[in-house]
Design an enzyme around this catalytic site. Structure first.
Site: not given
Length: 448
Positions: A101, A240, A242, A244
């Site tokens: 992440s 960010d 990834d 999400d």
């Protein structure tokens, strides 16, 4: 949380605490447990972000899945929510995402999704973990029972189309800067936003394996804020690693965080009759200003513990379709089973287009208390003892007394990093800073 699985899957430093051996065993164990529940040959959808170690872990995890008898569809670099959505779309038995992440490139992780696109159940996660921890070799398949690997790049288009279709009308006449964090959005944001009548400039969309989240993206807004101001853009969008999460920068270069975004989303949906129970879910970290906005606008605000899993569980329990975190991890349950930064960006752009007013004017309608958040690095095994120590509790009491009833203090252990986080909100920035430093110093001294 288990020994391996934390609040957001398995996390670790690549090739140290998370290496190919562990990823291979995760694959094997997942295959065994899925086969026990399904019978036959399970199918797993697999995605990754752009960090250097993701290719290595993708290969090891895929090998373990195939050795255990699973077929694997590799999506390549995609946002985490793409894996969740396409797991359902492809009628797969599970999905896996290789990503840490918003963490630095040296970290990585393995996050798993159920056939329904949600995080794995506690029972299945526990059984997978216990299988991984068994000493010795894990049983493997042979001959015709081995799994295959398929290239699933073409399937990603279904995810892009789904996001596009969540917008009721075209998005027009906006000049936007998009910060892709040199992560997953680098592969999908342009494909998505090019389908709308927007003037978009992209930055940090050239990943090289080590620049993901490096002074860019939703955790480092400074460069995006400067770019918005210098180019007189209507707004900036930051993802960010990834994708999400999503945060907004208004035309004045100020951050519009997840709290303010959720307030605007909730108000719009309530007005349109699309907010069940006139409520939504935030977390204990949400700003006091969000609570005040909810009170004055007739919105029911519920708060869960920190973590998207906790937000989602409370949403499902209370029958709500909107929830999220201050960090910009926002769940639109009518469209997606998990937080999706690109979905949140589209929904925000739609509000701006409909409102016909600057982003700053929209966001300023949501009050915001000055907030200070400090992270103190502590050994994982000492977190509980430090939080329970009389010295820390006394420091919290002193800090609360300084606030005089107009603010709050929250101390908690991070679920993804070896940190204790201290958050203080107060009537002034100086008061919040002093109170936060008082508690942080106590945490530091307690572990000495």
């Amino acid at each position: 949380m288990g020994i391996l699985f934390g609040t957001d899957g398995i996390r670790g430093v690549a090739n140290e605490t998370l290496d190919c051996r562990l990823a291979y065993r995760v694959g094997q164990s997942t295959a065994i447990q899925l086969a026990k529940r399904k019978g036959g040959q399970p199918l797993v959808i697999l995605g990754k972000d752009t960090r250097l170690s993701s290719d290595m872990l993708e290969a090891a995890l895929s090998a373990g899945l195939c050795a255990g008898g699973c077929n694997v569809v590799q999506l390549g670099v995609v946002p985490t929510p793409a894996v969740a959505y396409l797991t359902v779309c492809c009628h797969a038995d599970a999905g896996g995402m290789i990503s840490a992440s918003h963490n630095p490139y040296s970290d990585n992780g393995i996050k798993m999704f159920s056939a329904e696109g949600f995080k794995l159940s506690d029972d299945l996660e526990h059984d997978i973990e216990q299988q991984i921890l068994v000493k010795g070799a894990i049983p493997v398949k042979a001959g015709s029972e081995l799994g295959r690997i398929y290239n699933g790049d073409y399937v990603v288009e279904e995810y892009i189309k789904h996001l596009q279709n969540t917008v009721a009308e075209d998005l027009t006449d906006l000049r936007v800067v998009v910060d892709c964090a040199n992560g997953s959005a680098s592969k999908t944001a342009r494909r998505l936003l090019s389908r709308f009548n927007l003037e978009v400039t992209y930055m940090n969309d050239q990943p090289n394996g080590v620049n993901i989240n490096d002074r860019c993206g939703s955790t480092h807004l400074e460069a995006l804020q400067e770019r918005v101001l210098a180019g007189c853009y209507d707004l900036g969008i930051a993802f960010d690693g990834d994708a999400d999460r999503c945060l907004i920068v208004d035309e004045k270069g100020r951050c519009v965080d997840g709290d303010r975004m959720m307030a605007l989303f909730a108000s719009e949906r309530k007005e349109a009759g699309r907010l069940p129970g006139d409520g939504f879910v935030a977390t204990v970290m949400s700003n006091l200003g969000l609570h005040k906005y909810a009170e004055t606008h007739g919105l029911r605000l519920l708060c869960s513990a920190v973590g998207d899993r906790n937000v989602l569980e409370l949403m499902q329990e209370k029958g709500m379709v909107l929830g999220g975190e201050q960090s910009g991890h926002i769940i639109f349950l009518e469209h997606m089973t998990t937080g999706d930064g690109q979905l949140a960006a589209l929904q925000f752009l739609q509000i701006v287009c409909r409102a016909l007013m600057p982003v700053s004017q929209l966001s300023d309608a949501v009050p915001q208390y000055p907030q200070v958040l400090l992270g103190i690095r502590v050994p994982e095994e000492k977190k509980a003892a430090i939080l329970a120590s009389p010295a820390v509790r006394e420091a919290v009491s002193q800090a609360e007394a300084q606030l005089g009833g107009d603010g709050r203090v929250l101390v908690r252990a991070s679920g993804t990093e070896p940190l204790i986080r201290v958050m203080v909100e107060a009537g002034t920035q100086e008061l919040a800073k002093n109170a936060a430093e008082l508690v942080a110093a106590s945490v530091e001294n307690t572990q000495k």
